[in-house]
Design an enzyme around this catalytic site. Structure first.
Site, PDB file in Angstrom:
ATOM      1  N   HIS A 377       0.666  -1.289   0.067  1.00 44.10           N
ATOM      2  CA  HIS A 377       0.152  -0.128  -0.061  1.00 44.10           C
ATOM      3  C   HIS A 377       0.919   1.267   0.017  1.00 44.10           C
ATOM      4  O   HIS A 377       0.286   2.475  -0.376  1.00 44.10           O
ATOM      5  CB  HIS A 377      -1.071  -0.140   1.167  1.00 44.10           C
ATOM      6  N   ASP A 413      -2.781 -10.213  -2.436  1.00 47.27           N
ATOM      7  CA  ASP A 413      -3.419  -9.802  -1.032  1.00 47.27           C
ATOM      8  C   ASP A 413      -4.848  -9.470  -1.185  1.00 47.27           C
ATOM      9  O   ASP A 413      -5.315  -8.935  -2.353  1.00 47.27           O
ATOM     10  CB  ASP A 413      -2.485  -8.665  -0.699  1.00 47.27           C
ATOM     11  N   HIS A 415      -6.226  -6.914  -0.388  1.00 47.35           N
ATOM     12  CA  HIS A 415      -6.595  -5.549  -0.401  1.00 47.35           C
ATOM     13  C   HIS A 415      -5.742  -5.188  -2.010  1.00 47.35           C
ATOM     14  O   HIS A 415      -4.508  -5.708  -2.301  1.00 47.35           O
ATOM     15  CB  HIS A 415      -5.985  -4.784   0.528  1.00 47.35           C
ATOM     16  N   ASP A 505      -4.343 -12.745   3.706  1.00 46.57           N
ATOM     17  CA  ASP A 505      -5.633 -12.192   4.126  1.00 46.57           C
ATOM     18  C   ASP A 505      -6.900 -12.627   3.188  1.00 46.57           C
ATOM     19  O   ASP A 505      -7.769 -11.924   3.452  1.00 46.57           O
ATOM     20  CB  ASP A 505      -5.665 -10.555   4.558  1.00 46.57           C
TER      21      ASP A 505
HETATM   22 ZN    ZN Z   1      -3.921  -6.892   2.928  1.00 49.92          ZN
END
Ligand code: ZN
Length: 608
Positions: A377, A413, A415, A505
């Site tokens: 991120h 991931d 996200h 995740d």
């Molecule tokens: Zn993540």
């Protein structure tokens, strides 16, 4: 009740009449009928009218059935039957011709089961046709004669059908009906296999790739086990893991989940989800789990500040350095730079760079940077989502700076890998593909939405492919997304290096995600990405650790991913909890719509 009573009376009378012999039977029956008629309220005339009505109903019903069967829908004879059988045999022949050649590696178990079922039905078909009463049929001879040559059988079947062998007598037609029934079963199985094949969408190159994977990954042969032993040599493949325990010193504190807040009325607070325990378990499962013989350990090292500037801006790095000097602070929501955090972040970046350099220098094919804090991120000038430095982004830039012309990043991931995407948004040398939960933007530190429309800019337009997946996508949904949306662009892009950004995740039990992958799903992802690397990047694959917040199951999913990467023929570790009912129909619709959009919008996918 009345009907039941009448039945009992009827049966009893029949039994009594039978005991009475032939003459007695008529007498007993007459007495019985007389008694019944006498006891009932109906007069003999009413009884006759009722019998007449019943007879008429039967005659009308039978007439309608005969009329419909002969005039309106004569399926049991003629062209309809022929067409129905022809269509089914055509499907069978297409199946025999097509699916054996294009069988993929991703769902062999499913294929195996369906093929077994299909073989059973085909066998039943051939046994039926072999029976002396039906052996005269040309179709039977074809199947029997070509039992070992299915493609030839398929061709013969087609040519016979063109001559319409069903213009025979009634016995042949009855036989044909049985054949059709068996073929309908085969048709259903063929359709199921087709469906699985379309999920895989693998070409024959995959089979070659698998062979070559087996060869190129066999890097260590233990002489000691080979010598003086009657058993064959034990061949081991190796993944080079890069790790440094200094990364455990980053502590993001306690609070309500990742907020760092204590409302004052809770006796027990959460450890921040990005805590050292999750990584401790990842280390220990690789050291003591069944995969441990396949792991080669390498010590990571901290990155130097100038190295960070290949991806991040000097202003941003200065901000982090100052924050560390001041004793730490919350950089953005959920992202806490505490004492020890900056050193851990430098170690994570430097360890990932070491892993990439290991590959670039030709010291190995597959390297795994087991690092924290995570990085995907972190944008060039912005921390976000527990991330300070973009470990994978730094490694990609190192590959480019070392002469790689094309690097592909596959981020699984849960996200959106917004930081990596942002870093290479204008580049056509880096293809970033992110499969993520459809979470959208989450504030000033994460302005990107992760939608399919964020395709890149300038030269990089079409080189950032977002795959926002619905909650609960699951193993089958991910498998389909890989076959439809990941494999094709990677094949077109033909990278010289592949980076798998792995977050556990996306698993079914993660507190931060809702994507419902289990160990099987991660295993398949590892296998697919490794095959892509084998085909396109000479086997070179860097795996970079990101999220994954279930303290125990994340370690299991990591284990499964690396099993897949090793292309092991069977799982080493059973799934302790991973049962999840799946319904991939909705995710598949979403994937199809993304595919349609990308095929229209992305120049890379439009080009032949
Ligand atoms: Zn993540």
């Amino acid at each position: 009740m009345a009907t039941g009573l009448a039945g009992v009376l009827g049966v009893s009378t029949h039994r009594i009449a039978t005991f009475a012999g032939d003459k007695g039977k008529a007498i007993v029956t007459s007495i019985f009928v007389f008694v019944i008629v006498s006891l009932s309220d109906n007069t003999p005339k009413q009884l006759l009218e009722m019998a007449h009505e019943r007879l008429l109903t039967i005659i009308i019903g039978t007439s309608i059935a005969v009329f419909v069967s002969i005039c309106l829908r004569p399926v049991w004879i003629g062209q309809d039957l022929h067409n129905q059988i022809a269509a089914n045999i055509e499907k069978l022949s297409q199946f025999l011709e097509g699916n054996f050649g294009k069988m993929g590696t991703l769902s062999w178990t499913v294929h195996g089961n369906l093929l077994g079922l299909c073989a059973y039905k085909i066998k039943a078909l051939s046994v039926y046709l072999l029976h002396p009463a039906q052996v005269r049929y040309e179709l039977g001879r074809i199947i029997v004669d070509n039992e070992r040559d299915v493609e030839n059988a398929a061709e013969c079947l087609k040519s016979v059908l063109r001559r319409n062998p069903w213009d025979g007598d009634q016995v042949e037609i009855m036989a044909a009906t049985t054949v059709a029934s068996l073929l309908i079963d085969v048709e259903n199985i063929c359709e199921a296999v087709d469906e699985v094949a379309s999920l895989d969408r693998v070409t024959s190159s995959w089979n070659k790739a698998e062979e070559s994977t087996n060869k190129c990954m066999e890097v260590v042969v233990t002489d000691t086990e080979a010598k003086g032993s009657s058993s064959p040599a034990v061949v081991k493949r190796v993944i080079d893991v890069f790790w440094h325990e200094g990364m455990l010193k980053h502590e993001a504190g306690n609070g309500v989940f990742d907020s760092g807040k204590d409302p004052g009325f809770l006796d027990v607070l959460d450890k921040h989800p990005e805590n050292a325990d999750r990584i401790r378990n990842m280390v220990s499962i690789l050291k003591r789990g069944p995969i441990s013989p396949y792991i080669s350990w390498n010590i990571g090292q901290p990155a130097l500040i100038p190295q960070l500037l290949s991806f991040h801006t000097p202003e941003y790095i200065n901000e982090l350095v100052e924050a560390d000097k001041e004793g730490g602070k919350m950089i953005c929501a959920g992202t806490f730079l505490n004492p020890g955090s900056w050193d851990a972040a430098l170690l994570a970046a430097g360890t990932t760079l070491s892993a990439m350099k290991h590959l670039l220098d030709g010291h190995g094919k597959v390297a795994y940077a087991l690092v924290r804090p995570p990085g995907h991120h972190a944008q060039p000038s912005q921390a976000d989502g527990y991330c300070f430095l973009n470990n994978a982004g730094l490694a990609v830039q190192l590959a480019l700076d070392s002469g790689c012309n094309k690097v592909a990043v596959i981020d699984v991931d849960v996200h959106y890998g917004n930081g990596t995407a942002e870093g290479f948004y204008g580049s056509n040398k880096v293809l970033t593909i992110s499969l993520h939960m459809n979470h959208g933007s989450w504030g000033p530190s994460h302005p990107q939405t992760g939608s399919v429309h964020e395709l890149g800019k300038g030269e990089g337009y079409g080189y950032n492919l977002n795959i926002p997946l619905p909650n609960g996508t699951g193993n089958n949904g991910y498998s389909y997304a890989f076959s439809e949306l990941v494999v094709p662009p990677i094949q077109k892009f033909d990278p010289e290096m592949i980076v798998l950004v792995i977050g556990q995740d996306s698993n079914a039990f993660d507190p931060n995600g809702r994507q419902c992958l289990t160990m099987d799903g991660y295993r398949e992802i590892g296998k697919t990405v490794n095959l892509l690397a084998t085909i396109h990047s000479d086997g070179r694959l860097l795996i970079v650790q990101e999220g994954g917040y279930h303290v125990t199951y994340s370690a299991y999913c990591l284990h499964a991913t690396l099993e897949g990467v090793l292309n092991l023929p069977f799982p080493l570790l059973p799934d302790p909890i991973g049962y999840y009912p799946e319904d991939e129909s909705f995710p598949i619709k979403i994937i199809e719509s993304i595919k349609k959009f990308q095929n229209e919008e992305v120049p890379l996918l439009r080009s032949s």
